[in-house]
Write a protein that holds these residues in place. Structure first.
Motif, short mmCIF file in Angstrom:
data_model
loop_
_atom_site.label_atom_id
_atom_site.label_comp_id
_atom_site.label_asym_id
_atom_site.label_seq_id
_atom_site.Cartn_x
_atom_site.Cartn_y
_atom_site.Cartn_z
N TYR A 119 2.14 6.78 -7.50
CA TYR A 119 1.37 7.80 -6.79
C TYR A 119 -0.06 7.31 -6.54
CZ TYR A 119 -1.06 12.09 -5.67
OH TYR A 119 -1.83 13.04 -5.05
N GLY A 120 -0.68 6.74 -7.55
CA GLY A 120 -2.04 6.22 -7.40
C GLY A 120 -2.11 5.11 -6.37
N ALA A 121 -1.13 4.20 -6.43
CA ALA A 121 -1.11 3.08 -5.48
C ALA A 121 -0.88 3.55 -4.06
CB ALA A 121 -0.02 2.08 -5.89
N THR A 122 0.07 4.46 -3.86
CA THR A 122 0.34 4.91 -2.48
C THR A 122 -0.85 5.67 -1.92
OG1 THR A 122 1.56 6.84 -3.30
CG2 THR A 122 2.87 4.95 -2.61
N SER A 123 -1.51 6.47 -2.74
CA SER A 123 -2.70 7.19 -2.28
C SER A 123 -3.77 6.22 -1.80
CB SER A 123 -3.26 8.08 -3.39
OG SER A 123 -2.35 9.07 -3.74
N LYS A 124 -4.01 5.19 -2.60
CA LYS A 124 -5.02 4.18 -2.26
C LYS A 124 -4.61 3.39 -1.01
CE LYS A 124 -7.07 0.06 -4.28
NZ LYS A 124 -6.98 -0.88 -5.39
N LEU A 125 -3.34 3.02 -0.91
CA LEU A 125 -2.86 2.25 0.23
C LEU A 125 -2.92 3.05 1.53
CD1 LEU A 125 0.13 0.48 -1.56
CD2 LEU A 125 -1.95 -0.65 -0.71
N VAL A 126 -2.63 4.35 1.45
CA VAL A 126 -2.74 5.22 2.63
C VAL A 126 -4.21 5.32 3.04
CG1 VAL A 126 -2.54 7.60 3.46
CG2 VAL A 126 -0.62 6.55 2.27
N LYS A 127 -5.07 5.58 2.07
CA LYS A 127 -6.50 5.74 2.33
C LYS A 127 -7.07 4.49 3.00
CE LYS A 127 -10.83 6.31 -0.14
NZ LYS A 127 -11.30 5.13 -0.84
N ASP A 128 -6.63 3.31 2.56
CA ASP A 128 -7.14 2.05 3.10
C ASP A 128 -6.41 1.59 4.37
OD1 ASP A 128 -9.09 1.89 1.15
OD2 ASP A 128 -7.89 0.63 -0.19
N GLY A 129 -5.38 2.34 4.78
CA GLY A 129 -4.70 2.05 6.04
C GLY A 129 -3.63 0.97 5.99
N LEU A 130 -3.15 0.62 4.78
CA LEU A 130 -2.11 -0.40 4.67
C LEU A 130 -0.71 0.18 4.84
CD1 LEU A 130 -4.63 -1.75 3.31
CD2 LEU A 130 -2.99 -3.09 2.02
N ILE A 131 -0.56 1.45 4.50
CA ILE A 131 0.72 2.13 4.68
C ILE A 131 0.45 3.48 5.33
CG2 ILE A 131 1.85 0.97 2.74
CD1 ILE A 131 1.53 3.60 1.14
N LYS A 132 1.52 4.07 5.86
CA LYS A 132 1.40 5.41 6.43
C LYS A 132 2.64 6.20 6.06
CE LYS A 132 3.47 3.96 10.76
NZ LYS A 132 3.31 3.77 12.19
N GLN A 133 2.46 7.51 5.99
CA GLN A 133 3.61 8.37 5.74
C GLN A 133 4.41 8.48 7.02
OE1 GLN A 133 2.66 12.04 3.75
NE2 GLN A 133 4.71 12.86 4.07
N VAL A 134 5.72 8.39 6.91
CA VAL A 134 6.61 8.49 8.07
C VAL A 134 7.62 9.59 7.82
CG1 VAL A 134 6.31 6.09 8.79
CG2 VAL A 134 8.12 6.66 7.17
N GLU A 135 8.30 9.99 8.87
CA GLU A 135 9.33 11.02 8.74
C GLU A 135 10.41 10.57 7.77
OE1 GLU A 135 11.53 13.21 11.88
OE2 GLU A 135 9.66 12.90 12.99
N SER A 136 10.86 11.50 6.97
CA SER A 136 11.88 11.20 5.97
C SER A 136 13.16 11.94 6.31
CB SER A 136 11.39 11.61 4.59
OG SER A 136 12.38 11.38 3.62
N LYS A 137 14.28 11.30 6.05
CA LYS A 137 15.58 11.96 6.25
C LYS A 137 15.80 12.99 5.15
CE LYS A 137 17.60 7.92 8.41
NZ LYS A 137 18.53 6.81 8.30
N GLU A 138 15.15 12.76 4.02
CA GLU A 138 15.27 13.69 2.90
C GLU A 138 14.08 14.64 2.90
OE1 GLU A 138 16.52 11.92 -0.80
OE2 GLU A 138 17.00 10.09 0.30
N GLU A 139 14.37 15.89 3.06
CA GLU A 139 13.37 16.92 3.27
C GLU A 139 12.24 16.94 2.25
OE1 GLU A 139 13.74 21.66 3.06
OE2 GLU A 139 15.09 20.70 4.50
N ARG A 140 12.56 16.78 0.97
CA ARG A 140 11.55 16.96 -0.07
C ARG A 140 10.92 15.65 -0.54
NH1 ARG A 140 14.40 20.96 -4.21
NH2 ARG A 140 14.27 19.03 -5.33
N ARG A 141 11.22 14.56 0.10
CA ARG A 141 10.67 13.27 -0.32
C ARG A 141 9.74 12.72 0.75
NH1 ARG A 141 14.01 10.63 -4.63
NH2 ARG A 141 15.69 12.07 -5.04
#
Length: 110
Positions: free
Chosen positions: A52-74
């Motif tokens: 969770y900490g890593a993904t938050s930091k990576l999103v903030k820094d623009g290395l990853i982005k959230q994309v549409e998920s096939k699984e509703e709650r993930r």
């Protein structure tokens, strides 16, 4: 700005390297934890807090982005162009280290 981000991430921690490596295609957190553990034969394990900490930091820094998920709650994530560039820089850095090690260590018996 981009140079600052690159400088911030290189050299990369082992956990960050495997997180980015597994995010070449869209993936949700639990699957990512499983894939990292399988890929590394259990030598790298990620707990939910670390991820969770890593993904938050990576999103903030623009290395990853959230994309549409096939699984509703993930939440699923994928590398951005910048994330891909930084991952390749780290891959090349690690590869050079291995090649340099081969030059010196080939032929040495343990």
């Amino acid at each position: 700005m981009k140079e600052e981000i690159i400088k911030k991430y290189l050299p990369m921690t082992e956990a960050t390297y495997y997180i980015l490596l597994c995010m070449v295609k869209p993936i949700h957190g639990y699957k990512l934890m499983q894939d990292v553990e399988a890929l590394t034969n259990g030598t790298v394990t990620l707990g939910p807090g670390t991820l969770y900490g890593a993904t938050s930091k990576l999103v903030k820094d623009g290395l990853i982005k959230q994309v549409e998920s096939k699984e509703e709650r993930r939440k699923s994530y994928q590398l951005t162009k910048l994330g891909n560039e930084i991952l390749l820089l780290e891959y090349n850095r690690l590869n050079l280290s291995v090649e340099n090690g081969k030059k010196i260590l080939d032929g040495i018996e343990v």
